[in-house]
Scaffold this active site. Sequence first.
Site, PDB file in Angstrom:
ATOM      1  N   PRO A  10       0.854  -1.199   0.000  1.00 49.77           N
ATOM      2  CA  PRO A  10       0.000   0.000   0.000  1.00 49.77           C
ATOM      3  C   PRO A  10       0.885   1.243   0.000  1.00 49.77           C
ATOM      4  O   PRO A  10       1.750   1.380   0.869  1.00 49.77           O
ATOM      5  CB  PRO A  10      -0.795  -0.130   1.310  1.00 49.77           C
ATOM      6  N   MET A  11       0.695   2.137  -0.969  1.00 49.12           N
ATOM      7  CA  MET A  11       1.546   3.315  -1.105  1.00 49.12           C
ATOM      8  C   MET A  11       0.652   4.546  -1.262  1.00 49.12           C
ATOM      9  O   MET A  11      -0.105   4.657  -2.232  1.00 49.12           O
ATOM     10  CB  MET A  11       2.469   3.175  -2.318  1.00 49.12           C
ATOM     11  N   MET A  12       0.744   5.445  -0.305  1.00 55.67           N
ATOM     12  CA  MET A  12      -0.094   6.638  -0.333  1.00 55.67           C
ATOM     13  C   MET A  12       0.150   7.427  -1.610  1.00 55.67           C
ATOM     14  O   MET A  12       1.301   7.661  -2.009  1.00 55.67           O
ATOM     15  CB  MET A  12       0.187   7.517   0.889  1.00 55.67           C
ATOM     16  N   CYS A  93       2.706   3.363   9.412  1.00 60.64           N
ATOM     17  CA  CYS A  93       2.925   4.686   8.827  1.00 60.64           C
ATOM     18  C   CYS A  93       3.348   5.678   9.908  1.00 60.64           C
ATOM     19  O   CYS A  93       2.669   5.806  10.923  1.00 60.64           O
ATOM     20  CB  CYS A  93       1.659   5.175   8.126  1.00 60.64           C
ATOM     21  N   HIS A 164       7.601  -4.370   8.036  1.00 61.18           N
ATOM     22  CA  HIS A 164       8.598  -3.518   7.408  1.00 61.18           C
ATOM     23  C   HIS A 164       9.846  -3.604   8.267  1.00 61.18           C
ATOM     24  O   HIS A 164       9.826  -3.241   9.445  1.00 61.18           O
ATOM     25  CB  HIS A 164       8.082  -2.077   7.344  1.00 61.18           C
ATOM     26  N   ASN A 204       8.834  -6.717   4.341  1.00 63.15           N
ATOM     27  CA  ASN A 204       8.732  -5.531   3.495  1.00 63.15           C
ATOM     28  C   ASN A 204       9.938  -4.638   3.776  1.00 63.15           C
ATOM     29  O   ASN A 204      10.492  -4.663   4.859  1.00 63.15           O
ATOM     30  CB  ASN A 204       7.411  -4.811   3.808  1.00 63.15           C
ATOM     31  N   GLY A 205      10.329  -3.858   2.760  1.00 59.09           N
ATOM     32  CA  GLY A 205      11.370  -2.866   2.970  1.00 59.09           C
ATOM     33  C   GLY A 205      12.624  -3.122   2.162  1.00 59.09           C
ATOM     34  O   GLY A 205      13.327  -4.108   2.393  1.00 59.09           O
ATOM     35  N   GLY A 206      12.887  -2.249   1.181  1.00 54.90           N
ATOM     36  CA  GLY A 206      14.140  -2.292   0.455  1.00 54.90           C
ATOM     37  C   GLY A 206      14.309  -3.443  -0.513  1.00 54.90           C
ATOM     38  O   GLY A 206      15.425  -3.699  -0.989  1.00 54.90           O
ATOM     39  N   ARG A 228       8.073   0.658  -3.682  1.00 57.25           N
ATOM     40  CA  ARG A 228       8.416   1.651  -4.685  1.00 57.25           C
ATOM     41  C   ARG A 228       9.249   1.102  -5.842  1.00 57.25           C
ATOM     42  O   ARG A 228       9.201   1.632  -6.946  1.00 57.25           O
ATOM     43  CB  ARG A 228       9.113   2.837  -4.011  1.00 57.25           C
TER      44      ARG A 228
END
Length: 329
Positions: A10-12, A93, A164, A204-206, A228
């Site tokens: 999920p990405m704002m 978040c 994350h 999650n993360g990187g 991303r």
Amino acid sequence: MLSSPLHLAPMMDWSDRHWRAFVRLITPGAVLYTEMVTTGALLHGDAERHLRFDASEHPVVLQLGGSEPGDLARAARLGEAQGYNAINLNCGCPSDRVQRGRFGACLMKEPELVAGCVRAMRDAVSVPVTVKCRLGVDDHDSYGELVRFIDTVAGSGCATFIVHARKAWLQGLSPKENREIPPLDYDRVVRLKAERSDLEVIVNGGIARADQAAGLMDRGLDGVMIGRAAYQDPWCLTAMEGALLAAPTPADDRHAVLAAYLPYIESALQDGVPLKAITRHVLGLFNGLPGARRWRQILSEQAHRPGAGPELLLQAACAVGEPSAARAA
């Protein structure tokens, strides 16, 4: 448990329904997530606008932001009624706005409250309720504190945690900096899974490469969540599917994906969606190929013009070359 080891974060401002419909054409096997939607937006705003999605998106998860169990239960019911495959609670978040609402990463300091929220949602819906969190927040970042949070929330019936692999600083870092500055610690997530083998643990993360994702899976984790990296270079997901899924069905080539997306674009334009709201999500489609810069330039400069339609994307795609060139990439 969720249906795939590959999850798209999920990405704002990024993972809206237009992005999800597009990326589903590239990765048939991934679990997709909405942007975080607050309970207030659903209960007191335009719920249909926030919850709308295309049938092609399944499996798709609604991520909620909130900290009041009753409100979260009502919002979860709306999500289930709309057809979402699972409900995810945001406990990761770190933005100031989210903290003012007493949700997001600051909830990791209140595991009993999170457990009550999860229990209320599980009582309200039949689809899975999951939690996305960090390793910790501020100075509350010991492994013991992480385990206490996980065990407390798991006690309310949550079986899936997306972690994350960074802690969050609630003061002093922007959300962007919180995605980059706190160091990654995959080992801690791997240890958590090893010690809580009954839980589904997704990291999650990187994560940006297929070999990196596969390596984390080889260490015992149940899945990986890509953020991303997939937005900026969505074609990387074909390699991710090949590495993580037993029977991947990757897209044929990038031009074919664009052609398959055009009917969706036409339908969205008929519903009054501005073309620029859609084209911003496809700028990375041809990353790494000759002509990709020209593709981005045409869309960025012309999608906002009155009367611009799907033919603009075909025009821009001509700068990249023939489909055979994309297939060989």
